[in-house]
Design a protein around this motif. Structure first.
Motif, PDB file in Angstrom:
ATOM      1  N   THR A  51       0.785  -1.166  -0.074  1.00 37.68           N
ATOM      2  CA  THR A  51      -0.063  -0.164  -0.079  1.00 37.68           C
ATOM      3  C   THR A  51       0.811   1.138   0.091  1.00 37.68           C
ATOM      4  O   THR A  51       0.704   2.305  -0.904  1.00 37.68           O
ATOM      5  CB  THR A  51      -0.832   0.068   1.142  1.00 37.68           C
ATOM      6  OG1 THR A  51      -1.753  -1.090   1.173  1.00 37.68           O
ATOM      7  CG2 THR A  51      -1.710   1.231   1.247  1.00 37.68           C
ATOM      8  N   PHE A  52       1.913   1.292   0.935  1.00 37.27           N
ATOM      9  CA  PHE A  52       2.526   2.337   0.968  1.00 37.27           C
ATOM     10  C   PHE A  52       3.618   2.773  -0.301  1.00 37.27           C
ATOM     11  O   PHE A  52       3.978   3.770  -0.556  1.00 37.27           O
ATOM     12  CB  PHE A  52       3.393   2.528   2.398  1.00 37.27           C
ATOM     13  CG  PHE A  52       2.448   2.861   3.514  1.00 37.27           C
ATOM     14  CD1 PHE A  52       2.504   4.343   3.718  1.00 37.27           C
ATOM     15  CD2 PHE A  52       1.893   1.851   4.391  1.00 37.27           C
ATOM     16  CE1 PHE A  52       1.587   4.624   4.859  1.00 37.27           C
ATOM     17  CE2 PHE A  52       1.456   2.437   5.407  1.00 37.27           C
ATOM     18  CZ  PHE A  52       1.036   3.889   5.561  1.00 37.27           C
ATOM     19  N   PHE A  53       4.064   1.361  -0.790  1.00 35.58           N
ATOM     20  CA  PHE A  53       4.949   1.421  -1.840  1.00 35.58           C
ATOM     21  C   PHE A  53       3.966   2.115  -3.004  1.00 35.58           C
ATOM     22  O   PHE A  53       4.644   2.834  -4.073  1.00 35.58           O
ATOM     23  CB  PHE A  53       5.470   0.284  -2.256  1.00 35.58           C
ATOM     24  CG  PHE A  53       6.523  -0.305  -1.338  1.00 35.58           C
ATOM     25  CD1 PHE A  53       7.456   0.823  -0.665  1.00 35.58           C
ATOM     26  CD2 PHE A  53       6.921  -1.399  -0.956  1.00 35.58           C
ATOM     27  CE1 PHE A  53       8.445   0.382   0.200  1.00 35.58           C
ATOM     28  CE2 PHE A  53       7.800  -1.801  -0.194  1.00 35.58           C
ATOM     29  CZ  PHE A  53       8.764  -0.977   0.510  1.00 35.58           C
ATOM     30  N   ILE A  54       2.847   1.792  -3.228  1.00 39.75           N
ATOM     31  CA  ILE A  54       1.954   2.365  -4.369  1.00 39.75           C
ATOM     32  C   ILE A  54       1.630   3.773  -4.154  1.00 39.75           C
ATOM     33  O   ILE A  54       1.892   4.673  -5.037  1.00 39.75           O
ATOM     34  CB  ILE A  54       0.411   1.788  -4.292  1.00 39.75           C
ATOM     35  CG1 ILE A  54       0.589   0.147  -4.823  1.00 39.75           C
ATOM     36  CG2 ILE A  54      -0.476   2.493  -5.017  1.00 39.75           C
ATOM     37  CD1 ILE A  54      -0.596  -0.637  -4.690  1.00 39.75           C
ATOM     38  N   PHE A  55       1.557   4.154  -3.007  1.00 35.83           N
ATOM     39  CA  PHE A  55       1.324   5.866  -2.540  1.00 35.83           C
ATOM     40  C   PHE A  55       2.596   6.467  -2.824  1.00 35.83           C
ATOM     41  O   PHE A  55       2.625   7.651  -3.345  1.00 35.83           O
ATOM     42  CB  PHE A  55       1.076   5.866  -1.112  1.00 35.83           C
ATOM     43  CG  PHE A  55      -0.334   5.578  -0.621  1.00 35.83           C
ATOM     44  CD1 PHE A  55      -1.226   5.416  -1.799  1.00 35.83           C
ATOM     45  CD2 PHE A  55      -0.741   5.260   0.520  1.00 35.83           C
ATOM     46  CE1 PHE A  55      -2.547   5.023  -1.446  1.00 35.83           C
ATOM     47  CE2 PHE A  55      -1.943   4.824   0.921  1.00 35.83           C
ATOM     48  CZ  PHE A  55      -3.019   4.729   0.165  1.00 35.83           C
ATOM     49  N   SER A  56       3.858   5.793  -2.711  1.00 38.92           N
ATOM     50  CA  SER A  56       5.092   6.335  -2.843  1.00 38.92           C
ATOM     51  C   SER A  56       5.283   6.563  -4.293  1.00 38.92           C
ATOM     52  O   SER A  56       5.942   7.538  -4.795  1.00 38.92           O
ATOM     53  CB  SER A  56       6.460   5.490  -2.311  1.00 38.92           C
ATOM     54  OG  SER A  56       7.548   6.028  -2.646  1.00 38.92           O
ATOM     55  N   SER A  57       4.932   5.490  -5.150  1.00 41.25           N
ATOM     56  CA  SER A  57       5.040   5.542  -6.464  1.00 41.25           C
ATOM     57  C   SER A  57       4.356   6.813  -7.152  1.00 41.25           C
ATOM     58  O   SER A  57       4.719   7.638  -8.001  1.00 41.25           O
ATOM     59  CB  SER A  57       4.751   4.258  -7.392  1.00 41.25           C
ATOM     60  OG  SER A  57       5.268   3.159  -6.791  1.00 41.25           O
ATOM     61  N   VAL A  58       2.843   6.951  -6.630  1.00 38.91           N
ATOM     62  CA  VAL A  58       2.126   7.899  -7.087  1.00 38.91           C
ATOM     63  C   VAL A  58       2.913   9.540  -6.632  1.00 38.91           C
ATOM     64  O   VAL A  58       2.814  10.381  -7.661  1.00 38.91           O
ATOM     65  CB  VAL A  58       0.632   8.018  -6.545  1.00 38.91           C
ATOM     66  CG1 VAL A  58      -0.106   9.250  -6.781  1.00 38.91           C
ATOM     67  CG2 VAL A  58       0.098   6.599  -6.858  1.00 38.91           C
ATOM     68  N   SER A  59       3.561   9.325  -5.675  1.00 39.32           N
ATOM     69  CA  SER A  59       4.125  10.841  -5.367  1.00 39.32           C
ATOM     70  C   SER A  59       5.124  11.002  -6.377  1.00 39.32           C
ATOM     71  O   SER A  59       5.561  11.984  -6.685  1.00 39.32           O
ATOM     72  CB  SER A  59       4.604  10.778  -3.789  1.00 39.32           C
ATOM     73  OG  SER A  59       3.626  10.653  -2.974  1.00 39.32           O
ATOM     74  N   GLY A  60       6.057   9.819  -6.683  1.00 40.05           N
ATOM     75  CA  GLY A  60       6.949  10.051  -7.650  1.00 40.05           C
ATOM     76  C   GLY A  60       6.332  10.564  -9.007  1.00 40.05           C
ATOM     77  O   GLY A  60       7.257  11.295  -9.512  1.00 40.05           O
ATOM     78  N   LEU A  61       5.343   9.861  -9.260  1.00 41.69           N
ATOM     79  CA  LEU A  61       4.822  10.478 -10.771  1.00 41.69           C
ATOM     80  C   LEU A  61       4.342  11.856 -10.547  1.00 41.69           C
ATOM     81  O   LEU A  61       4.391  12.608 -11.610  1.00 41.69           O
ATOM     82  CB  LEU A  61       3.608   9.423 -11.040  1.00 41.69           C
ATOM     83  CG  LEU A  61       2.854   9.736 -12.018  1.00 41.69           C
ATOM     84  CD1 LEU A  61       3.719   9.564 -13.515  1.00 41.69           C
ATOM     85  CD2 LEU A  61       1.441   8.766 -12.404  1.00 41.69           C
ATOM     86  N   THR A  62       4.157  12.403  -9.413  1.00 44.23           N
ATOM     87  CA  THR A  62       3.464  13.664  -9.215  1.00 44.23           C
ATOM     88  C   THR A  62       4.537  14.644  -9.658  1.00 44.23           C
ATOM     89  O   THR A  62       4.641  15.635  -9.912  1.00 44.23           O
ATOM     90  CB  THR A  62       3.041  14.059  -7.637  1.00 44.23           C
ATOM     91  OG1 THR A  62       2.150  13.076  -7.479  1.00 44.23           O
ATOM     92  CG2 THR A  62       2.793  15.425  -7.491  1.00 44.23           C
ATOM     93  N   VAL A  63       5.906  14.266  -9.237  1.00 39.94           N
ATOM     94  CA  VAL A  63       7.082  14.902  -9.600  1.00 39.94           C
ATOM     95  C   VAL A  63       7.423  15.140 -10.969  1.00 39.94           C
ATOM     96  O   VAL A  63       7.478  16.237 -11.449  1.00 39.94           O
ATOM     97  CB  VAL A  63       8.646  14.447  -8.815  1.00 39.94           C
ATOM     98  CG1 VAL A  63       9.604  15.274  -9.158  1.00 39.94           C
ATOM     99  CG2 VAL A  63       8.274  14.308  -7.174  1.00 39.94           C
ATOM    100  N   LEU A  64       7.262  14.274 -11.684  1.00 41.98           N
ATOM    101  CA  LEU A  64       7.278  14.164 -13.024  1.00 41.98           C
ATOM    102  C   LEU A  64       6.317  14.752 -13.591  1.00 41.98           C
ATOM    103  O   LEU A  64       6.557  15.625 -14.596  1.00 41.98           O
ATOM    104  CB  LEU A  64       7.497  12.915 -13.607  1.00 41.98           C
ATOM    105  CG  LEU A  64       8.704  11.781 -13.200  1.00 41.98           C
ATOM    106  CD1 LEU A  64       8.299  10.402 -13.978  1.00 41.98           C
ATOM    107  CD2 LEU A  64       9.892  12.464 -13.525  1.00 41.98           C
TER     108      LEU A  64
END
Length: 474
Positions: free
Chosen positions: A433-446
């Motif tokens: 769950t938290f790794f998914i949230f982390s990935s979404v936040s990384g996508l936000t940067v891009l």
């Protein structure tokens, strides 16, 4: 105030634009009128935060006194999101019809009814109706408050002033949580009416948005409101002319309909507005905020200490974001903030992974706390506020109501999806769950780096013309 609907033919400027010895510098300062208007507007943001923060401290008292089951209380807690979506759907139309001040007053009627219904409830049905009414008011406020602040503030102060919206939401949540520990749930609901009454009375002492007045052909009223906001000796001629010219240009376009939002000329604004709200919510904020205590318990850490630490981190980081908004710019602050939420979720996910692997049992609870605090602080710094600031800046006035409604509905829908599914996701895999949230936040940067424009120091008309270049053509 004069309700004149326009200037006579041939009249190129009003007496308000012909003042002798104007002070051009004061037009970009924080006048008393701008500060007062912002404070009245963000009273609504405090109501928003109070509504979000109420359900956690009130849970035990309500369930014990009224005999509610956990399922019944879950309905009470989540039905406000349904109300907020209903309010958000209507927010653009209501705001365009009644004006920004009128909509704030209208929303507080729903909020007052909601708080009183909760305070006087004797059963689940009245609790739910009150919470639904409160949600409807909050849905309206979540759109109109940042829009009003963006439309009244000078361009060099707009970001910081609009970000106060998020600061007051944060304060509302935190204060409800803290005082809710010590007082009865009925008294807590009654106290929720105080900021509602402050805004309801305050709107009689603040001006309407000059841009809304211009859109409705009330040019003299527009100039008077602008003069009041910028100071009686300020030279408003340049700003008033820019508002007039841009409004006249948009009036030459056909009246916008909902489907018109999906035309190519609005594509950039729509992608940015909707995209930021989707990424904000699917980054996990409401899952972490609503279920923080359960997260700490699952990680083996004290829920009370962890939750208090979140409150301690949240408020100062939100204040820092307000101070930096017009200095660093929206774009870099948003990228740093999103990178921080990415790191925070990664650390929390790593903590749960270490637990599953039975490695570092003494270290993993602290790692979970650090991860949640890094997420909370980073979110408060920018991801929480900046999407609302940008939403209030990027849409032309002729579609702002419909576009704002759509963006706000998307935000509340995302909020409901995450808050509803979070426990199921945690049962599936806590670290996943938290790794998914982390990935979404990384996508936000891009996403921010590639698509989001820098709006710092630009007028609303400049921003909208650059993002929607084809709106200037018939």
């Amino acid at each position: 105030m004069d309700d004149a609907k326009g200037l006579e033919d041939g009249q190129t400027s009003s007496p308000l634009l012909l003042r002798e010895n104007p002070d051009p510098g004061s037009s970009s300062s924080a006048t008393a009128a701008v500060i007062l208007s912002t404070l009245v507007a963000v009273s609504g943001s405090f109501v928003f935060g109070s509504a979000v923060g109420y359900s956690s401290p009130a849970q035990t008292g309500i369930m014990d006194e009224l005999g509610l089951s956990l399922a019944e209380y879950s309905v009470f807690g989540s039905i406000s999101t349904v109300g907020a979506m209903l309010g958000a759907v209507a927010s653009g139309k209501i705001t365009d019809f009644f004006g920004r001040r009128g909509t704030m007053g209208f929303s507080q009627i729903f909020c007052l009814i909601g708080w009183l219904a909760i305070a006087l409830s004797q059963g689940a049905w009245s609790l739910d109706l009150g919470r639904l009414s409160l949600g409807c008011g909050v849905g309206l406020l979540s759109y109109v408050v940042p829009v009003y602040i963006a439309e009244i503030t000078p361009k060099n102060l707009r970001g910081g002033f609009t970000a106060v919206n998020q600061l007051m939401i944060c304060c509302g949540v935190s204060i409800m949580y803290v005082i809710g520990v010590f007082i009865n749930w009925r008294i807590l609901a009654a106290l929720g009416t105080i900021p509602c009454l402050i805004q309801l009375l305050g709107i009689f002492f603040i001006p309407e948005s000059p841009r809304w007045l211009a859109k409705n052909d009330r040019w003299l009223d527009c100039e008077r409101a602008l003069q009041r906001l910028r100071g009686k000796n300020a030279n408003i001629s340049e700003e008033a002319t820019e508002i007039r010219d841009y409004t006249e240009t948009l009036r030459e376009l056909a009246k916008a309909r909902l489907l018109d939002l999906f035309q190519l000329k609005y594509a950039h604004s729509l992608i940015v507005g909707v995209g930021l709200m989707v990424l904000q919510q699917f980054g996990g904020v409401n899952g972490i905020a609503y279920y923080a205590s359960a997260i700490f318990v699952s990680a083996g850490f004290s829920s009370r200490i962890g939750t208090i630490a979140m409150v301690i981190v949240q408020v100062p980081m939100t204040m820092l974001g307000v101070l930096l908004m017009d200095k660093s710019g929206r774009k870099p602050l948003l990228m740093i903030s999103a990178a921080g939420t990415c790191l925070g979720c990664f650390l929390a996910g790593l903590s749960f992974l270490l637990q599953d692997l039975q490695v570092g049992k003494d270290f993993s609870p602290i790692l979970a706390l650090v991860g949640v605090l890094v997420f909370t602080g980073s979110f408060s710094l920018g991801v929480g506020a900046i999407p609302w600031v940008i939403m209030s800046e990027i849409f032309p006035i002729n579609v702002k109501g419909m576009a704002g409604s759509l963006v706000t509905v998307v935000n509340w829908l995302g909020s409901w999806i995450i808050s509803y599914s979070f426990n199921f996701l945690m049962d599936w895999s806590s670290e996943g769950t938290f790794f998914i949230f982390s990935s979404v936040s990384g996508l936000t940067v891009l996403f921010v780096a590639k698509l989001v424009p820098e709006t710092k120091g630009r007028t609303l008309e400049e921003i909208q013309a650059s993002m929607n270049p084809f709106t200037a053509t018939k």
